[in-house]
Each structure stands twice: as structure tokens, then as C-alpha cells.
Design a protein around this motif. Structure first.
Motif, PDB file in Angstrom:
ATOM      1  N   UNK A 109      14.950 -13.558 -36.329  1.00 34.30           N
ATOM      2  CA  UNK A 109      14.298 -14.798 -36.766  1.00 34.30           C
ATOM      3  C   UNK A 109      12.803 -14.755 -36.505  1.00 34.30           C
ATOM      4  N   UNK A 110      12.408 -14.295 -35.325  1.00 35.37           N
ATOM      5  CA  UNK A 110      10.985 -14.173 -34.997  1.00 35.37           C
ATOM      6  C   UNK A 110      10.316 -13.160 -35.930  1.00 35.37           C
ATOM      7  N   UNK A 111      10.992 -12.040 -36.153  1.00 33.84           N
ATOM      8  CA  UNK A 111      10.438 -11.008 -37.015  1.00 33.84           C
ATOM      9  C   UNK A 111      10.244 -11.533 -38.445  1.00 33.84           C
ATOM     10  N   UNK A 112      11.162 -12.353 -38.924  1.00 31.59           N
ATOM     11  CA  UNK A 112      11.030 -12.927 -40.261  1.00 31.59           C
ATOM     12  C   UNK A 112       9.801 -13.834 -40.351  1.00 31.59           C
ATOM     13  N   UNK A 113       9.490 -14.563 -39.275  1.00 30.46           N
ATOM     14  CA  UNK A 113       8.267 -15.372 -39.261  1.00 30.46           C
ATOM     15  C   UNK A 113       7.044 -14.475 -39.410  1.00 30.46           C
ATOM     16  N   UNK A 114       7.053 -13.357 -38.694  1.00 32.42           N
ATOM     17  CA  UNK A 114       5.904 -12.455 -38.723  1.00 32.42           C
ATOM     18  C   UNK A 114       5.787 -11.777 -40.094  1.00 32.42           C
ATOM     19  N   UNK A 115       6.904 -11.286 -40.609  1.00 29.09           N
ATOM     20  CA  UNK A 115       6.898 -10.566 -41.883  1.00 29.09           C
ATOM     21  C   UNK A 115       6.530 -11.492 -43.045  1.00 29.09           C
TER      22      UNK A 115
END
Length: 172
Positions: A138-144
């Protein structure tokens, strides 16, 4: 609302002494909670303070009880941010909260894993990797999806500003 509490949203202005003792209705409580949501979204309240004030607003029985909850949120922010700057600020806070969630889950589950490994006397399979990865995605999706998230916030801010302008036109 950004920066200002809409006191006219209440059934009567709770700042006036003659109405402070009047019983509050559900719409009054919702108006107060909405002002608190705006303040939280603007970064003027942290999560703990937002939760505390929201709970108090929902428990309020008299109009005067809203004043101490909202009074310090009344002043406008010193410098108005552009829509893009505000969206970027919201994106950063959202991403920071997601990252902090990954860290919190990692610390909590690793602590449980460590305690159970010590209690069993042997090194157990490191199962916390699964919840850490789950929340981490979920955090990675925010960054990507940075650009899309910022655009999403820009659209929400522009809609809110447009609604505010429509309300001000209606009042005129």
C-alpha cells in the motif's frame, strides 16, 4: 472550509452567549465534525487531537460546547497555498502515514515473533514478513502513483473551492 470555521452552518451561532445554552442537534454535531475533518486534512490537527475533539463534538449536548473545540481553528492560514502546493502537502502527509503504518506493523509483529521465539526456545519462521509486505505494498503504491495521487488531491481541493464559491454566490 480551509482555514475558517463556518459558524453559520450551526442552527445558531454557538459563539453568542444567548444561544450557548441551547441544545445541539445532529446537524450541529455534524457541522462541528466536518470543520474538524477539514482542520485535520489541512494539517492543523494531528490524529490524536482530531479524535479527541471529534469525540467531544459528537458528545456535545449544548451549542456552546462547540466553541472551545473549534475556536482556535478560526484564523486563516498565514499564506494561502496554491492548489498544487496544497495537494503536494496532502500527498506527503498521506505517504508519511502509510510509511508509518508499515513501520508500526513491522515493529509490532516482529515483537510478537521475537517473544514467541524466545518463549519456544528456538528461532521460529519469520512470519511477520507477510503483514509487513501486505501493508508495504500500500505504501509502495502511494510512492509509485505519486502523480495520480497529487492529481486526485488537486481535483478534491478544486471541487471544494468551487462549492465554496457557489455557496458564497448563493449568500450574496
Amino acid at each position: 472550509m480551509t482555514g475558517l470555521v463556518r459558524w453559520e452552518g450551526f442552527s445558531a451561532d454557538p459563539r453568542r452567549a444567548e444561544v450557548a445554552g441551547i441544545r445541539a442537534g445532529d446537524q450541529d454535531r455534524e457541522t462541528a465534525v466536518e470543520a474538524l475533518r477539514e482542520a485535520y486534512a489541512d494539517g492543523r490537527l494531528d490524529r490524536i487531537e482530531f479524535d479527541r475533539r471529534s469525540h467531544s463534538a459528537l458528545a456535545a449536548t449544548l451549542l456552546g460546547e462547540f466553541v472551545p473545540l473549534l475556536q482556535d481553528l478560526e484564523a486563516p492560514t498565514p499564506a494561502a497555498l496554491s492548489v498544487h502546493e496544497e495537494a503536494l502537502r496532502r500527498y506527503r502527509r498521506e505517504t508519511r502515514d502509510a510509511r508509518n503504518g508499515v513501520v508500526a506493523i513491522g515493529v509490532m509483529t516482529s515483537g510478537i515473533w521475537g517473544a514467541t521465539s524466545i518463549a519456544s526456545g528456538e528461532l521460529l519462521f519469520f512470519w511477520p514478513i507477510f503483514p509487513i509486505l501486505g501493508v508495504g505494498v500500500g505504501w509502495l503504491m502511494h510512492v509509485v502513483n505519486r502523480g495520480q495521487r497529487i492529481e486526485h488531491h488537486e481535483r478534491r481541493i478544486e471541487r471544494r473551492l468551487s462549492r465554496r464559491e457557489d455557496e458564497e454566490d448563493d449568500e450574496s
